[in-house]
Design a protein around this motif. Structure first.
Motif, PDB file in Angstrom:
ATOM      1  N   GLY A 146      47.699 -33.959  40.135  1.00  0.00           N
ATOM      2  CA  GLY A 146      47.443 -32.592  40.579  1.00  0.00           C
ATOM      3  C   GLY A 146      46.151 -32.051  40.004  1.00  0.00           C
ATOM      4  O   GLY A 146      45.366 -31.399  40.700  1.00  0.00           O
ATOM      5  N   GLY A 147      45.893 -32.341  38.713  1.00  0.00           N
ATOM      6  CA  GLY A 147      44.652 -31.897  38.098  1.00  0.00           C
ATOM      7  C   GLY A 147      43.440 -32.553  38.723  1.00  0.00           C
ATOM      8  O   GLY A 147      42.414 -31.906  38.972  1.00  0.00           O
ATOM      9  N   LYS A 148      43.579 -33.864  39.010  1.00  0.00           N
ATOM     10  CA  LYS A 148      42.473 -34.578  39.647  1.00  0.00           C
ATOM     11  C   LYS A 148      42.188 -34.011  41.034  1.00  0.00           C
ATOM     12  O   LYS A 148      41.035 -33.869  41.452  1.00  0.00           O
ATOM     13  CB  LYS A 148      42.811 -36.072  39.763  1.00  0.00           C
ATOM     14  N   ASN A 149      43.264 -33.699  41.762  1.00  0.00           N
ATOM     15  CA  ASN A 149      43.101 -33.181  43.110  1.00  0.00           C
ATOM     16  C   ASN A 149      42.376 -31.829  43.098  1.00  0.00           C
ATOM     17  O   ASN A 149      41.499 -31.576  43.921  1.00  0.00           O
ATOM     18  CB  ASN A 149      44.465 -33.035  43.782  1.00  0.00           C
ATOM     19  N   GLN A 150      42.751 -30.990  42.143  1.00  0.00           N
ATOM     20  CA  GLN A 150      42.095 -29.680  42.054  1.00  0.00           C
ATOM     21  C   GLN A 150      40.635 -29.817  41.653  1.00  0.00           C
ATOM     22  O   GLN A 150      39.802 -28.987  41.996  1.00  0.00           O
ATOM     23  CB  GLN A 150      42.839 -28.801  41.051  1.00  0.00           C
ATOM     24  N   PHE A 156      34.335 -37.319  49.904  1.00  0.00           N
ATOM     25  CA  PHE A 156      34.687 -38.723  49.680  1.00  0.00           C
ATOM     26  C   PHE A 156      35.809 -38.836  48.653  1.00  0.00           C
ATOM     27  O   PHE A 156      36.779 -39.565  48.839  1.00  0.00           O
ATOM     28  CB  PHE A 156      33.453 -39.496  49.219  1.00  0.00           C
ATOM     29  N   GLN A 157      35.675 -38.084  47.547  1.00  0.00           N
ATOM     30  CA  GLN A 157      36.720 -38.113  46.520  1.00  0.00           C
ATOM     31  C   GLN A 157      38.034 -37.554  47.058  1.00  0.00           C
ATOM     32  O   GLN A 157      39.113 -38.051  46.729  1.00  0.00           O
ATOM     33  CB  GLN A 157      36.263 -37.306  45.300  1.00  0.00           C
ATOM     34  N   ALA A 158      37.949 -36.516  47.892  1.00  0.00           N
ATOM     35  CA  ALA A 158      39.164 -35.932  48.461  1.00  0.00           C
ATOM     36  C   ALA A 158      39.873 -36.939  49.360  1.00  0.00           C
ATOM     37  O   ALA A 158      41.108 -37.041  49.355  1.00  0.00           O
ATOM     38  CB  ALA A 158      38.815 -34.670  49.249  1.00  0.00           C
ATOM     39  N   GLU A 159      39.108 -37.722  50.134  1.00  0.00           N
ATOM     40  CA  GLU A 159      39.708 -38.725  51.004  1.00  0.00           C
ATOM     41  C   GLU A 159      40.315 -39.870  50.187  1.00  0.00           C
ATOM     42  O   GLU A 159      41.381 -40.394  50.526  1.00  0.00           O
ATOM     43  CB  GLU A 159      38.661 -39.270  51.978  1.00  0.00           C
ATOM     44  N   GLU A 160      39.631 -40.255  49.105  1.00  0.00           N
ATOM     45  CA  GLU A 160      40.193 -41.277  48.213  1.00  0.00           C
ATOM     46  C   GLU A 160      41.521 -40.814  47.631  1.00  0.00           C
ATOM     47  O   GLU A 160      42.482 -41.583  47.532  1.00  0.00           O
ATOM     48  CB  GLU A 160      39.204 -41.573  47.084  1.00  0.00           C
ATOM     49  N   MET A 161      41.577 -39.546  47.226  1.00  0.00           N
ATOM     50  CA  MET A 161      42.809 -38.988  46.684  1.00  0.00           C
ATOM     51  C   MET A 161      43.914 -38.996  47.738  1.00  0.00           C
ATOM     52  O   MET A 161      45.064 -39.334  47.448  1.00  0.00           O
ATOM     53  CB  MET A 161      42.560 -37.565  46.182  1.00  0.00           C
ATOM     54  N   ALA A 162      43.586 -38.631  48.973  1.00  0.00           N
ATOM     55  CA  ALA A 162      44.579 -38.623  50.045  1.00  0.00           C
ATOM     56  C   ALA A 162      45.139 -40.029  50.274  1.00  0.00           C
ATOM     57  O   ALA A 162      46.343 -40.207  50.462  1.00  0.00           O
ATOM     58  CB  ALA A 162      43.958 -38.075  51.331  1.00  0.00           C
ATOM     59  N   ALA A 163      44.255 -41.028  50.246  1.00  0.00           N
ATOM     60  CA  ALA A 163      44.699 -42.412  50.443  1.00  0.00           C
ATOM     61  C   ALA A 163      45.631 -42.847  49.315  1.00  0.00           C
ATOM     62  O   ALA A 163      46.648 -43.512  49.553  1.00  0.00           O
ATOM     63  CB  ALA A 163      43.492 -43.343  50.522  1.00  0.00           C
ATOM     64  N   ARG A 164      45.293 -42.469  48.091  1.00  0.00           N
ATOM     65  CA  ARG A 164      46.143 -42.820  46.946  1.00  0.00           C
ATOM     66  C   ARG A 164      47.505 -42.144  47.043  1.00  0.00           C
ATOM     67  O   ARG A 164      48.538 -42.770  46.790  1.00  0.00           O
ATOM     68  CB  ARG A 164      45.433 -42.396  45.644  1.00  0.00           C
ATOM     69  N   LEU A 165      47.527 -40.872  47.464  1.00  0.00           N
ATOM     70  CA  LEU A 165      48.791 -40.156  47.591  1.00  0.00           C
ATOM     71  C   LEU A 165      49.648 -40.752  48.705  1.00  0.00           C
ATOM     72  O   LEU A 165      50.867 -40.874  48.548  1.00  0.00           O
ATOM     73  CB  LEU A 165      48.519 -38.672  47.859  1.00  0.00           C
ATOM     74  N   ARG A 166      49.018 -41.134  49.819  1.00  0.00           N
ATOM     75  CA  ARG A 166      49.779 -41.776  50.899  1.00  0.00           C
ATOM     76  C   ARG A 166      50.369 -43.098  50.436  1.00  0.00           C
ATOM     77  O   ARG A 166      51.503 -43.455  50.782  1.00  0.00           O
ATOM     78  CB  ARG A 166      48.876 -41.982  52.123  1.00  0.00           C
ATOM     79  N   GLN A 167      49.611 -43.853  49.629  1.00  0.00           N
ATOM     80  CA  GLN A 167      50.108 -45.125  49.099  1.00  0.00           C
ATOM     81  C   GLN A 167      51.321 -44.896  48.211  1.00  0.00           C
ATOM     82  O   GLN A 167      52.311 -45.624  48.292  1.00  0.00           O
ATOM     83  CB  GLN A 167      49.002 -45.824  48.312  1.00  0.00           C
ATOM     84  N   ILE A 168      51.259 -43.866  47.348  1.00  0.00           N
ATOM     85  CA  ILE A 168      52.383 -43.553  46.470  1.00  0.00           C
ATOM     86  C   ILE A 168      53.622 -43.199  47.288  1.00  0.00           C
ATOM     87  O   ILE A 168      54.741 -43.652  46.999  1.00  0.00           O
ATOM     88  CB  ILE A 168      52.011 -42.395  45.515  1.00  0.00           C
ATOM     89  N   ILE A 169      53.426 -42.406  48.346  1.00  0.00           N
ATOM     90  CA  ILE A 169      54.553 -42.010  49.196  1.00  0.00           C
ATOM     91  C   ILE A 169      55.209 -43.241  49.824  1.00  0.00           C
ATOM     92  O   ILE A 169      56.438 -43.383  49.823  1.00  0.00           O
ATOM     93  CB  ILE A 169      54.077 -41.029  50.286  1.00  0.00           C
ATOM     94  N   GLU A 170      54.385 -44.156  50.366  1.00  0.00           N
ATOM     95  CA  GLU A 170      54.942 -45.348  51.010  1.00  0.00           C
ATOM     96  C   GLU A 170      55.661 -46.238  50.003  1.00  0.00           C
ATOM     97  O   GLU A 170      56.721 -46.804  50.299  1.00  0.00           O
ATOM     98  CB  GLU A 170      53.832 -46.132  51.716  1.00  0.00           C
ATOM     99  N   GLU A 171      55.094 -46.374  48.790  1.00  0.00           N
ATOM    100  CA  GLU A 171      55.741 -47.188  47.762  1.00  0.00           C
ATOM    101  C   GLU A 171      57.090 -46.584  47.369  1.00  0.00           C
ATOM    102  O   GLU A 171      58.071 -47.309  47.177  1.00  0.00           O
ATOM    103  CB  GLU A 171      54.828 -47.291  46.542  1.00  0.00           C
ATOM    104  N   MET A 172      57.144 -45.243  47.264  1.00  0.00           N
ATOM    105  CA  MET A 172      58.404 -44.594  46.895  1.00  0.00           C
ATOM    106  C   MET A 172      59.428 -44.716  48.023  1.00  0.00           C
ATOM    107  O   MET A 172      60.626 -44.915  47.767  1.00  0.00           O
ATOM    108  CB  MET A 172      58.145 -43.130  46.541  1.00  0.00           C
ATOM    109  N   LYS A 173      58.981 -44.620  49.276  1.00  0.00           N
ATOM    110  CA  LYS A 173      59.894 -44.803  50.405  1.00  0.00           C
ATOM    111  C   LYS A 173      60.484 -46.216  50.394  1.00  0.00           C
ATOM    112  O   LYS A 173      61.688 -46.400  50.593  1.00  0.00           O
ATOM    113  CB  LYS A 173      59.156 -44.556  51.725  1.00  0.00           C
ATOM    114  N   ASP A 174      59.616 -47.210  50.175  1.00  0.00           N
ATOM    115  CA  ASP A 174      60.078 -48.600  50.139  1.00  0.00           C
ATOM    116  C   ASP A 174      61.095 -48.811  49.020  1.00  0.00           C
ATOM    117  O   ASP A 174      62.114 -49.482  49.203  1.00  0.00           O
ATOM    118  CB  ASP A 174      58.900 -49.557  49.952  1.00  0.00           C
ATOM    119  N   GLU A 175      60.793 -48.232  47.845  1.00  0.00           N
ATOM    120  CA  GLU A 175      61.703 -48.403  46.710  1.00  0.00           C
ATOM    121  C   GLU A 175      63.035 -47.710  46.973  1.00  0.00           C
ATOM    122  O   GLU A 175      64.099 -48.237  46.638  1.00  0.00           O
ATOM    123  CB  GLU A 175      61.049 -47.851  45.438  1.00  0.00           C
TER     124      GLU A 175
END
Length: 202
Positions: A146-150, A156-175
């Protein structure tokens, strides 16, 4: 009429399946399943399967496991209640779609003896401590994210953050699917491999 050397030719029947026809891989395809209506052990019978019809009910002698042998010769005890779509992938040998892995379908191994039950209690207690540690680290991780996002300063950094958050969501869904005992969602199926021509000589 006799065949070569007076030997009668083999009776007509379905073409033999060679290893080249099993394009999904022998370790990904059922060869034998311990299931079906009871029959004499001296007369094993096939279980009818039509991919256009509902998957046949696999009746077996065990309530917690279904025993199968893959075409590579390995044997496995898989859990009951596996989704019919997953079983269809494991039955078909050359559709170009491969299940995530037979090990993900392993049947539970119950604790029976007093020693096994004591070991199980100990493992559950240790796992609970790990769960609490994971929860603490996840809370810290999301606070840091959250701090990094703010603090993101450019697109470019905002898009990198979005990609990382989407990856976390998919990993949590799989788990979560794994913890619920659901089959994993196949990702990026390999393209279907053209079927090899059926040749009775194989």
């Amino acid at each position: 009429p006799g065949g070569l050397g007076g030997i009668a030719p083999a009776p007509a029947g379905p073409p033999r399946i060679g290893i080249l026809h099993i394009t999904d891989g022998t370790s990904n395809t059922f060869g034998v399943v311990e299931a079906g209506p009871p029959v004499a052990w001296t007369k094993p019978a096939d279980i009818p399967f039509d991919p256009k019809k509902p998957f046949p009910k696999l009746i077996g002698p065990y309530t917690n496991a279904l025993h199968v042998s893959m075409l590579d010769g390995s044997t496995h005890a898989i859990r009951r209640g596996v989704d019919a779509k997953v079983l269809t992938l494991l039955v078909t040998a050359s559709d170009g779609q491969v299940n995530a892995g037979i090990d993900t379908l392993r049947a539970p191994w119950p604790a029976v003896t007093p020693e096994e039950k004591a070991e199980l209690r100990d493992k559950i207690a240790r796992n609970q401590k790990l769960i609490e540690e994971i929860d603490r680290l996840m809370q810290e991780h999301f606070r840091l994210l959250g701090g990094k996002n703010q603090g993101t300063g450019d697109l470019f950094q905002a898009e990198e953050m979005a990609a990382r958050l989407r990856q976390i969501i998919e990993e949590m869904k799989d788990e979560n699917r794994r913890l619920r005992g659901e089959p994993p969602v196949p990702k990026d199926f390999p393209k279907a491999v053209p079927k090899a021509p059926t040749d009775p000589k194989d």
